[in-house]
Design an enzyme around this catalytic site. Structure first.
Site, PDB file in Angstrom:
ATOM      1  N   ARG A   1     -45.487  40.009 -35.149  1.00 21.71           N
ATOM      2  CA  ARG A   1     -46.009  41.329 -34.799  1.00 21.71           C
ATOM      3  C   ARG A   1     -44.903  42.141 -34.127  1.00 21.71           C
ATOM      4  O   ARG A   1     -44.184  41.622 -33.260  1.00 21.71           O
ATOM      5  CB  ARG A   1     -47.197  41.207 -33.821  1.00 21.71           C
ATOM      6  CG  ARG A   1     -48.500  40.830 -34.496  1.00 21.71           C
ATOM      7  CD  ARG A   1     -48.997  41.939 -35.430  1.00 21.71           C
ATOM      8  NE  ARG A   1     -50.197  41.571 -36.167  1.00 21.71           N
ATOM      9  CZ  ARG A   1     -50.202  40.978 -37.354  1.00 21.71           C
ATOM     10  NH1 ARG A   1     -49.071  40.644 -37.954  1.00 21.71           N
ATOM     11  NH2 ARG A   1     -51.340  40.727 -37.968  1.00 21.71           N
TER      12      ARG A   1
ATOM     13  N   GLU B   1     -47.198  51.027 -37.144  1.00 21.34           N
ATOM     14  CA  GLU B   1     -47.038  50.856 -38.594  1.00 21.34           C
ATOM     15  C   GLU B   1     -47.772  51.960 -39.344  1.00 21.34           C
ATOM     16  O   GLU B   1     -48.963  52.169 -39.068  1.00 21.34           O
ATOM     17  CB  GLU B   1     -47.553  49.476 -39.020  1.00 21.34           C
ATOM     18  CG  GLU B   1     -46.673  48.367 -38.455  1.00 21.34           C
ATOM     19  CD  GLU B   1     -47.016  46.969 -38.956  1.00 21.34           C
ATOM     20  OE1 GLU B   1     -47.980  46.820 -39.720  1.00 21.34           O
ATOM     21  OE2 GLU B   1     -46.307  46.033 -38.581  1.00 21.34           O
TER      22      GLU B   1
ATOM     23  N   HIS C   1     -44.304  45.209 -43.767  1.00 22.22           N
ATOM     24  CA  HIS C   1     -45.376  44.245 -43.475  1.00 22.22           C
ATOM     25  C   HIS C   1     -45.851  43.543 -44.762  1.00 22.22           C
ATOM     26  O   HIS C   1     -47.018  43.638 -45.157  1.00 22.22           O
ATOM     27  CB  HIS C   1     -46.562  44.946 -42.779  1.00 22.22           C
ATOM     28  CG  HIS C   1     -47.426  43.998 -41.997  1.00 22.22           C
ATOM     29  ND1 HIS C   1     -48.066  44.355 -40.836  1.00 22.22           N
ATOM     30  CD2 HIS C   1     -47.783  42.695 -42.213  1.00 22.22           C
ATOM     31  CE1 HIS C   1     -48.767  43.332 -40.378  1.00 22.22           C
ATOM     32  NE2 HIS C   1     -48.599  42.304 -41.200  1.00 22.22           N
TER      33      HIS C   1
END
Ligand SMILES: NC(=O)C1=CN([C@@H]2O[C@H](COP(=O)(O)OP(=O)(O)OC[C@H]3O[C@@H](n4cnc5c(N)ncnc54)[C@H](O)[C@@H]3O)[C@@H](O)[C@H]2O)C=CC1
Ligand SMILES: O=C(O)C(=O)COP(=O)(O)O
Length: 648
Positions: A336, A365, A384
């Site tokens: 993360r 994000e 991601h």
């Protein structure tokens, strides 16, 4: 009988709770009965004291019970969504196994991010699936009040506002992946909304992506590719470093971390790991040394991050910790973004302390287009993509669809994040006791006269089993439900039972007493004691001054077996009239007549006394609720000293 307004007087808001987490003292010899407290991540923490004591009893054997659990668990776990805040205090409506609610409608499942087709198919076979991707927070809040389940990935923020906007209908949030940092677990717990995730299906994908980033970073794959596509041929600029013989520190030795470690070993790296909770033998089995945080970061050439984002790990990689690293260290993050202080990383990259970073995840994000980190020449980035393989996405979709459908059916999920995970066998075995527990709680609270607040409830479980071999969380939750629901607007399920009890200043302590009975049955009897309150039925008060009732399961049916110091035996079905009278002939007939005149059907009757021809308690199960006139007449029978009508 009790109004909501009475809730404040019954629960003393000023009372103090001493909460302590119940912990198993040793592992169970019977796997099906393992206490799973270690898996419980309820952020509210249970409000229970647990005391173990041993005693023997000459009571008879425990009756068998193989009653199905589906209804009581559905009541237990899914009541939230089926009740709105304004709904009645009737027993929760339930979803059937076919996905049809008691109102005849199929559950609505909102899928807010792309989910694999196999999972969608499974969901569609059970409910109405609404795939609405890219919803704004406002749109999500608008939609959510008509949904029973929500399935998200990492891109949807399930905030308190979203859970509030659900207005009690949302039963379950399914996270199609591992990290649940985008879900407000505290709020979900408060609203009784179960959160489940899909913790295993993307492990390999994330680990492979970590390895891909390590290799790509070490050999400048992304930069060299961009350079060639720009028409250049820069062989000397992109000389890399070798992996073999280098030390890799795996920070977070869980599922992904250990798979990364295994693969890195195959590449000839020396792997160390830091994880405060990982068992050393699991690390040893892979040939990895578990070391301290400082040792890991100060000796590593490569550091790969695999811990969850929590308040403890937030920005754990910062100026201070970068300062402790070897000059020229390389960092990979597929966990993360928030575990890294990104501004500090830019400084460390600029100074050369960190030679390179490979990042799949970011604090925000997507990150800002002009993010210094993303633009840094020594940084390789992916959007991601750790879990984004076809295989992982199909697997995750099925894993989460099964968990969500299970939760909608009222089953407890093995991947529950904010509720205890109770193995299926335990749930099945405890089914009739779960019903008993709720009824005893419901009954005990109706015996309280109000005036003084309920602060303390003690539950005593008599069982022939080893204390470690009895998981009482379901029972405790149902007793809490039974106590709180009749006198407040709260709905209770396994998710929010401990939280709600704590919020209402109610301390529930548990005691387990080992008795000489058949260990085949998990519970011999359950006793509920409420101290420091007055009772509207004085005979329910034991010699210790507590309201005390006790029940057992007989042939699968919950029975009330003791009221105060009087033994009775009445099945807990329908409603109940308790009368204390002078023990003399004709009493059953007199009360029976009154009920007969009122067309009230008696289902069960039992008389218990302490001394012959002295005082006795008559417990009468009735199918219908007697009207005022019938109750008045019972009160006029001369030998009846007190009586109470209780709804079960
Ligand atoms: N980039 C992506 O697409 C993906 C990211 N992830 C992320 O990877 C991480 C790991 O996932 P899993 O291995 O499946 O989870 P896991 O729960 O199996 O492992 C996490 C490990 O971190 C450890 N840990 C907790 N606090 C720690 C601390 N302060 N220091 C060191 N270790 C600590 C835990 O003890 C646990 O062993 C999670 O953050 C998850 O969200 C997972 C899958 C895909
Ligand atoms: O499972 C995780 O923790 C992930 O980070 C995967 O996220 P995603 O489902 O791809 O948005």
């Amino acid at each position: 009988m009790f109004s909501n307004a009475m809730a404040s007087s019954i629960f003393n808001p000023c009372s103090i709770i001493t909460a302590s987490q119940a912990q198993p003292t040793s592992s169970s010899s019977r796997p099906s009965q393992l206490l799973s407290f270690l898996h419980s991540t309820n952020p509210a923490g249970p409000v229970v004291d647990l005391k173990l004591s041993a005693a023997s009893s000459s009571w008879g054997c425990q009756d068998d019970s193989k009653q199905s659990l589906s209804r009581c668990l559905a009541a237990n776990i899914t009541s939230s969504a089926l009740k709105t805040a304004e709904s009645s205090r009737e027993t929760s409506s339930l979803l059937s196994a076919e996905g049809v609610s008691s109102s005849g409608t199929r559950p609505t499942i909102l899928v807010s991010e792309k989910l694999g087709e196999a999972g969608l198919q499974l969901l569609r076979s059970f409910g109405d699936v609404d795939c609405s991707y890219d919803l704004s927070p406002e749109q999500l809040c608008e939609k959510i009040s008509s949904c029973d389940a929500l399935i998200v990935r990492s891109g949807t923020k399930v905030t308190r506002q979203v859970l509030e906007a659900a207005k009690g209908r949302l039963k379950v949030v399914g996270r199609a992946g591992v990290g649940i940092d985008n879900v407000d677990l505290q709020a979900a717990t408060e609203f009784g909304c179960l959160v489940v995730n899909a913790p295993t299906a993307n492990t390999v994908a994330a680990a492979e992506h970590g390895i891909a980033l390590i290799a790509a970073m070490a050999r400048n794959v992304a930069q060299a590719d961009a350079s060639m596509k720009a028409g250049k041929w820069q062989r000397s600029k992109y000389v890399g470093v070798s992996l073999v013989g280098k030390t890799l520190a795996v920070m977070g030795f869980g599922k992904v971390g250990s798979e990364v470690a295994r693969r890195a070993k195959g590449l000839g790296m020396h792997v160390i790991a830091h994880d405060p909770y990982a068992p050393a033998d699991r690390a040893r089995a892979i040939g990895v040394d578990l070391v301290s945080f400082d040792q890991a970061i100060s000796t590593a050439d490569f550091i790969s991050l695999h811990m969850p984002l929590t308040s403890t790990t937030s920005k754990i990689f910062n100026d201070d910790t970068f300062g402790k690293m070897k000059k020229g260290v390389r960092i990979v993050n597929v966990a993360r973004g928030g575990v890294i202080d990104e501004e500090a990383l830019v400084r460390a990259l600029d100074s050369g302390k960190v030679a390179q970073a490979a990042l799949d995840v970011f604090t925000e994000e997507p990150p800002a287009k002009d993010s210094k980190l993303v633009q840094h020449e020594n940084v390789v980035v992916t959007p991601h993509l750790g879990a984004s393989t076809k295989e992982a996405q199909e697997g995750v979709a099925i894993e989460i669809a099964e968990a969500v459908v299970g939760a909608l059916k009222g089953e407890l999920s093995a991947t529950a994040v904010n509720a205890p995970m109770v193995p299926q066998e335990v749930m099945t075995e405890l089914a009739p006791y779960v019903v008993l527990a709720e009824k005893l709680g419901r009954l005990a609270v109706q015996l309280v006269a109000g005036g003084r607040g309920i602060k303390s409830v003690k539950v005593v479980y008599q069982s022939a089993r080893d204390p470690d071999d009895l998981d009482t969380r379901l029972l405790r939750a149902m007793i809490t439900k039974g106590i709180i629901e009749p006198i407040s607007s709260s709905f209770i399920n396994l998710v929010n039972a401990d939280f709600t009890a704590k919020e209402k200043g109610l301390r529930i302590s548990e005691e387990r007493v080992v008795v000489d009975a058949s260990p085949e049955f998990p519970v011999h009897s359950i006793q509920v004691l409420i101290s420091n309150v007055d009772s509207k039925f004085a005979s329910a008060v034991s010699e210790n001054g507590e309201i005390s009732i006790e029940g057992r399961v007989k042939y699968g049916v919950p029975h009330l077996t003791r009221v105060g110091s009087f033994e009775v035996d009445v099945s807990l079905e329908g409603n109940l009239i308790l009368c204390r009278q002078i023990d003399q002939p004709g009493m059953i007939g007199q009360v029976g007549n009154i009920l007969g005149q009122g067309n009230i059907n008696v289902s069960f009757m039992s008389v218990g006394r302490t001394v012959r021809r002295n005082k006795a308690i008559m417990a009468i199960g009735v199918d219908e609720e007697p009207d005022k006139e019938a109750l008045r007449k019972i009160g006029t029978v001369p030998a009846i000293e007190e009586f109470v009508f209780l709804k079960l």
